[in-house]
Scaffold this active site. Sequence first.
Site, mmCIF file in Angstrom:
data_model
loop_
_atom_site.group_PDB
_atom_site.id
_atom_site.type_symbol
_atom_site.label_atom_id
_atom_site.label_comp_id
_atom_site.label_asym_id
_atom_site.label_seq_id
_atom_site.Cartn_x
_atom_site.Cartn_y
_atom_site.Cartn_z
ATOM 1 C CB THR A 132 7.665 -14.760 -0.354
ATOM 2 O OG1 THR A 132 7.953 -13.403 -0.657
ATOM 3 C CG2 THR A 132 8.078 -15.015 1.086
ATOM 4 C CG ASP A 133 10.705 -11.544 -3.597
ATOM 5 O OD1 ASP A 133 9.842 -11.412 -2.704
ATOM 6 O OD2 ASP A 133 10.827 -10.738 -4.550
ATOM 7 C CD GLU A 134 7.846 -9.553 1.345
ATOM 8 O OE1 GLU A 134 7.875 -9.413 2.576
ATOM 9 O OE2 GLU A 134 6.996 -9.020 0.614
ATOM 10 C CE1 TYR A 157 3.926 -13.784 3.851
ATOM 11 C CE2 TYR A 157 5.546 -12.300 2.879
ATOM 12 C CZ TYR A 157 4.670 -13.377 2.762
ATOM 13 O OH TYR A 157 4.559 -14.030 1.561
ATOM 14 C CE LYS A 161 5.536 -18.132 2.510
ATOM 15 N NZ LYS A 161 4.431 -19.099 2.186
HETATM 16 P P1 NAD Z 1 -3.754 -14.845 0.023
HETATM 17 O O1 NAD Z 1 -3.697 -14.163 1.345
HETATM 18 O O2 NAD Z 1 -4.471 -14.197 -1.104
HETATM 19 O O3 NAD Z 1 -4.412 -16.288 0.202
HETATM 20 C C1 NAD Z 1 -4.090 -17.144 1.280
HETATM 21 C C2 NAD Z 1 -5.134 -18.245 1.345
HETATM 22 O O4 NAD Z 1 -4.802 -19.127 2.419
HETATM 23 C C3 NAD Z 1 -6.555 -17.728 1.620
HETATM 24 O O5 NAD Z 1 -7.481 -18.357 0.760
HETATM 25 C C4 NAD Z 1 -6.803 -18.117 3.079
HETATM 26 O O6 NAD Z 1 -8.160 -18.360 3.371
HETATM 27 C C5 NAD Z 1 -5.967 -19.391 3.190
HETATM 28 N N1 NAD Z 1 -5.556 -19.672 4.572
HETATM 29 C C6 NAD Z 1 -4.998 -18.787 5.459
HETATM 30 N N2 NAD Z 1 -4.787 -19.406 6.633
HETATM 31 C C7 NAD Z 1 -5.200 -20.690 6.488
HETATM 32 C C8 NAD Z 1 -5.217 -21.821 7.352
HETATM 33 N N3 NAD Z 1 -4.770 -21.750 8.621
HETATM 34 N N4 NAD Z 1 -5.681 -23.003 6.870
HETATM 35 C C9 NAD Z 1 -6.150 -23.094 5.597
HETATM 36 N N5 NAD Z 1 -6.172 -22.050 4.737
HETATM 37 C C10 NAD Z 1 -5.696 -20.865 5.176
HETATM 38 O O7 NAD Z 1 -2.230 -15.173 -0.360
HETATM 39 P P2 NAD Z 1 -1.525 -15.153 -1.790
HETATM 40 O O8 NAD Z 1 -1.072 -13.782 -2.082
HETATM 41 O O9 NAD Z 1 -2.352 -15.895 -2.756
HETATM 42 O O10 NAD Z 1 -0.224 -16.006 -1.440
HETATM 43 C C11 NAD Z 1 -0.253 -17.440 -1.541
HETATM 44 C C12 NAD Z 1 1.128 -17.988 -1.199
HETATM 45 O O11 NAD Z 1 2.091 -17.453 -2.100
HETATM 46 C C13 NAD Z 1 1.594 -17.601 0.203
HETATM 47 O O12 NAD Z 1 2.280 -18.699 0.741
HETATM 48 C C14 NAD Z 1 2.539 -16.428 -0.023
HETATM 49 O O13 NAD Z 1 3.521 -16.393 0.978
HETATM 50 C C15 NAD Z 1 3.131 -16.807 -1.376
HETATM 51 N N6 NAD Z 1 3.582 -15.674 -2.214
HETATM 52 C C16 NAD Z 1 2.760 -14.619 -2.474
HETATM 53 C C17 NAD Z 1 3.187 -13.597 -3.316
HETATM 54 C C18 NAD Z 1 2.308 -12.423 -3.667
HETATM 55 O O14 NAD Z 1 2.774 -11.466 -4.292
HETATM 56 N N7 NAD Z 1 1.030 -12.424 -3.325
HETATM 57 C C19 NAD Z 1 4.466 -13.667 -3.891
HETATM 58 C C20 NAD Z 1 5.287 -14.747 -3.587
HETATM 59 C C21 NAD Z 1 4.827 -15.752 -2.764
HETATM 60 O O1 DAU Z 2 7.660 -10.074 -2.707
HETATM 61 C C1 DAU Z 2 6.621 -10.994 -2.561
HETATM 62 C C2 DAU Z 2 5.618 -10.482 -1.543
HETATM 63 O O2 DAU Z 2 4.897 -9.423 -2.165
HETATM 64 C C3 DAU Z 2 4.677 -11.560 -1.053
HETATM 65 O O3 DAU Z 2 5.404 -12.549 -0.378
HETATM 66 C C4 DAU Z 2 3.622 -10.966 -0.131
HETATM 67 O O4 DAU Z 2 2.688 -11.968 0.249
HETATM 68 C C5 DAU Z 2 2.902 -9.860 -0.870
HETATM 69 O O5 DAU Z 2 1.944 -9.252 -0.024
HETATM 70 C C6 DAU Z 2 3.888 -8.826 -1.393
HETATM 71 O O6 DAU Z 2 4.466 -8.065 -0.316
HETATM 72 P P1 DAU Z 2 4.699 -6.475 -0.406
HETATM 73 O O7 DAU Z 2 4.760 -5.933 0.958
HETATM 74 O O8 DAU Z 2 5.792 -6.158 -1.342
HETATM 75 O O9 DAU Z 2 3.289 -6.069 -1.134
HETATM 76 P P2 DAU Z 2 2.283 -4.847 -0.886
HETATM 77 O O10 DAU Z 2 1.324 -4.845 -2.018
HETATM 78 O O11 DAU Z 2 1.739 -4.863 0.496
HETATM 79 O O12 DAU Z 2 3.218 -3.589 -1.022
HETATM 80 C C7 DAU Z 2 3.940 -3.310 -2.225
HETATM 81 C C8 DAU Z 2 4.778 -2.079 -1.989
HETATM 82 O O13 DAU Z 2 3.893 -0.946 -1.877
HETATM 83 C C9 DAU Z 2 5.565 -2.096 -0.695
HETATM 84 O O14 DAU Z 2 6.796 -1.423 -0.894
HETATM 85 C C10 DAU Z 2 4.700 -1.303 0.288
HETATM 86 C C11 DAU Z 2 4.020 -0.291 -0.606
HETATM 87 N N1 DAU Z 2 2.660 0.108 -0.207
HETATM 88 C C12 DAU Z 2 1.752 -0.871 0.093
HETATM 89 C C13 DAU Z 2 0.459 -0.522 0.464
HETATM 90 C C14 DAU Z 2 -0.541 -1.609 0.817
HETATM 91 C C15 DAU Z 2 2.306 1.465 -0.194
HETATM 92 O O15 DAU Z 2 3.116 2.332 -0.500
HETATM 93 N N2 DAU Z 2 1.033 1.778 0.158
HETATM 94 C C16 DAU Z 2 0.099 0.851 0.498
HETATM 95 O O16 DAU Z 2 -1.071 1.233 0.842
#
Ligand code: NAD
Ligand code: DAU
Length: 351
Positions: A132-134, A157, A161
């Site tokens: 992730t970019d975080e 988180y 990562k």
């Molecule tokens: P998600 O939470 O939707 O899915 C995570 C999956 O991992 C789920 O299916 C869960 O059951 C599985 N999992 C969790 N713990 C586990 C374990 N111990 N063993 C096996 N499986 C397990 O997550 P996502 O949003 O699809 O993110 C996927 C990856 O991409 C993560 O590594 C996250 O850090 C990264 N990422 C997410 C975003 C985003 O915006 N969602 C952006 C950049 C990177």
């Molecule tokens: O940048 C990549 C990341 O983006 C991933 O690595 C994470 O897995 C993914 O969850 C996401 O993180 P964020 O914290 O940015 O996503 P989220 O959707 O939780 O929140 C987006 C923005 O909105 C953040 O600034 C928090 C705000 N927010 C979120 C929720 C859930 C609100 O204002 N209200 C809310 O109820």
Amino acid sequence: MKRTILITGGAGFIGSHLTRLFVTKYPDYKIVNLDKLTYAGNLENLKDIEKAPNYEFVKGDITDMGFIKDLFAKHQFDSVLHCAAESHVDRSITDPLAFVNTNVIGTVTLLQVAKDSWKDKMDGKIFYHISTDEVYGSLGEEGFFTEETKYDPRSPYSASKASSDHFVRAYHHTYKLPVKLSNCSNNYGPYHFPEKLIPLCIHNIINNKPLPIYGKGENVRDWLFVEDHVRAIDVIFHKGEIGETYNIGGHNEWTNIALVKELCKQMDSKLNRPAGTNEKLITYVTDRAGHDLRYAIDASRLRDELGWMPSLQFEEGLSRTIDWYLANTEWLQHVTSGNYQKYYEGMYAGR
Ligand code: NAD
Ligand code: DAU
């Protein structure tokens, strides 16, 4: 089969799109999807491909060393696409140890087993870590994260990562494990679990419930359609350099409040509500602890070296996403009620 690939976390949001892409685009690859099926993992996300001949689902935990060793011995994987993680920042604030366990211990467990399994022949193997970019921390009003930006994680988180990224690079430098990494910005699209901002607001608008905006809604995120993310992973997996990192982003920055207002506007029209109806649901709530102000990715390396570009304008991607949720209210109802566990029991009983 040309390749035998372990995808971890393939039942989650990004993992399910990645699994679908690889299963359908590469019929000569065997894809094994390993997922623990936590609250975020949902086999309904993969209904359309679950019977594909080159696909297999295995329920299991990436932190279980014995289980992972047996799985590698059974399938002789030559590649890993590691997506499994605890992914929600708010949950990491209430339960950091769950994030250390899955994101750090789970990643190191996979690295260790891959290293031991591949020690006699690393050539041709790939351990791809999806990150992730975080990990780069928070930007001010100017500038972008590049692959050279110093790590500065600020939530449990992102710290977990960042730690996993360091371990992946350490296994490359110390043991010559052939790794690739990518760090992506915020994804959105179908199958996004409704704890995250966009699907949470879509769900609440449908149900006429308040839209909780943290703080003043001025935080900025760089949004990328999930199918563009997994297309980038495909390109990096096949063409990226071993040992290298690629940033992936949409060049698409929105403040949270502007984004939620755009969502309200589009949904007024799609739900035949008078203009301005949904905006009245916006409610400002207490800010997230340690809330990062701004993320923005410079993805020029990926564009210049490997030719990847995002394909969708945000308004169009958001419209497609809303349409998907409106057409899949049953999915939304199942994941919000936990009923999808029944689907799993029915589908895999006795296996
Ligand atoms: P998600 O939470 O939707 O899915 C995570 C999956 O991992 C789920 O299916 C869960 O059951 C599985 N999992 C969790 N713990 C586990 C374990 N111990 N063993 C096996 N499986 C397990 O997550 P996502 O949003 O699809 O993110 C996927 C990856 O991409 C993560 O590594 C996250 O850090 C990264 N990422 C997410 C975003 C985003 O915006 N969602 C952006 C950049 C990177
Ligand atoms: O940048 C990549 C990341 O983006 C991933 O690595 C994470 O897995 C993914 O969850 C996401 O993180 P964020 O914290 O940015 O996503 P989220 O959707 O939780 O929140 C987006 C923005 O909105 C953040 O600034 C928090 C705000 N927010 C979120 C929720 C859930 C609100 O204002 N209200 C809310 O109820």
